[in-house]
Design an enzyme around this catalytic site. Sequence first.
Site, PDB file in Angstrom:
ATOM      1  N   THR A  83       2.627 -37.922  -8.350  1.00  0.00           N
ATOM      2  CA  THR A  83       3.373 -37.010  -9.213  1.00  0.00           C
ATOM      3  C   THR A  83       4.790 -36.895  -8.648  1.00  0.00           C
ATOM      4  O   THR A  83       4.991 -36.310  -7.591  1.00  0.00           O
ATOM      5  CB  THR A  83       2.706 -35.630  -9.268  1.00  0.00           C
ATOM      6  OG1 THR A  83       1.401 -35.759  -9.835  1.00  0.00           O
ATOM      7  CG2 THR A  83       3.520 -34.672 -10.132  1.00  0.00           C
ATOM      8  N   LYS A 133       2.631 -35.183 -17.050  1.00  0.00           N
ATOM      9  CA  LYS A 133       2.060 -34.470 -15.899  1.00  0.00           C
ATOM     10  C   LYS A 133       2.749 -33.130 -15.677  1.00  0.00           C
ATOM     11  O   LYS A 133       2.118 -32.140 -15.303  1.00  0.00           O
ATOM     12  CB  LYS A 133       2.175 -35.334 -14.632  1.00  0.00           C
ATOM     13  CG  LYS A 133       1.566 -34.696 -13.374  1.00  0.00           C
ATOM     14  CD  LYS A 133       0.080 -34.387 -13.530  1.00  0.00           C
ATOM     15  CE  LYS A 133      -0.496 -33.669 -12.302  1.00  0.00           C
ATOM     16  NZ  LYS A 133      -0.634 -34.548 -11.127  1.00  0.00           N
ATOM     17  N   LYS A 160       5.900 -28.188  -5.178  1.00  0.00           N
ATOM     18  CA  LYS A 160       6.668 -29.424  -5.326  1.00  0.00           C
ATOM     19  C   LYS A 160       6.707 -29.832  -6.785  1.00  0.00           C
ATOM     20  O   LYS A 160       7.761 -30.182  -7.333  1.00  0.00           O
ATOM     21  CB  LYS A 160       6.046 -30.516  -4.457  1.00  0.00           C
ATOM     22  CG  LYS A 160       6.774 -31.861  -4.487  1.00  0.00           C
ATOM     23  CD  LYS A 160       6.187 -32.838  -5.480  1.00  0.00           C
ATOM     24  CE  LYS A 160       4.819 -33.317  -5.069  1.00  0.00           C
ATOM     25  NZ  LYS A 160       4.306 -34.377  -5.992  1.00  0.00           N
TER      26      LYS A 160
END
Length: 290
Positions: free
Chosen positions: A97, A172, A240
């Site tokens: 990701t 995502k 993150k």
Amino acid sequence: MAKVTFLGLGVMGSPMAGHLEAKGHDVTVYNRTTAKAEAWAAAHKGGFAATPREAVEGAGFVMACVGNDDDLRSVCLGPDGAFAGMSAGSVFVDHTTVSAKVTRELAAVAAENGIGYVDAPVSGGQAGAENGVLSVMCGGTEEDYAKAEPIMAAYGRTVKRLGEVGMGQTAKMCNQICIAGLVQGLSEALLLAENSGLDGEALVEVIAGGAAGSWQMVNRHKTMLAGEYEHGFAVDWMRKDLAICLEAGEETGTPMPVTALVDQFYKDVQTMGGGRWDTSSLMARLKAFK
């Protein structure tokens, strides 16, 4: 069956590489800590290498699942990077990701070398990786995706192309936004039940099959009620990801007030020492900050 390299053997990458080997693919692995790659190779019918370039030699497909943008650049670029060793016509599949920005940057470098590129972040957590039932969100050309889809099927229950390069990462981000708001709402509901003397498990039994139901509710309510937060995707990694979401919101002019608020709630969890707790630990924050 194909010759496949897997770069990155964390809690997701290691079982994903294992599924590839179990399906009969010829698998070579690389990990920044070589001892972990050596241990994986000893436990499976596969090989390992000390650098990404060595690991990808002769591979038709290279899969990566590392930490962040910089980690991905480090395994792809440079004289010992994967791109330096990959052959024209091979396909690089990134399960990390990361930002759509670095995805497009690396895809452009890959294209210059005749290498296909599919960004394919996954959802389903450690359990999904171990059980081979991940959801894989893909971006790339139709040709590159068609080549890589049968390989990803080794660990993906749902594998779908959503558009050109970068669209997998965008999908995502949408996934993470949904999870962040949902877990906060679930935490508030379970705490209200607890503070009101209502049996939380009985509550979930009644509402999980209705409009309020979710994967998080079904799979996390028991551990949340028990105050156990060692079951999945860590808060540090979620922050993150949410930073990438918020950056994408700024770039596209998309307001994300709930995402920004929950990101700060996760910052509170980090301050509490819960950076490695799973994302359901928002419940612990509510109890600490009430």
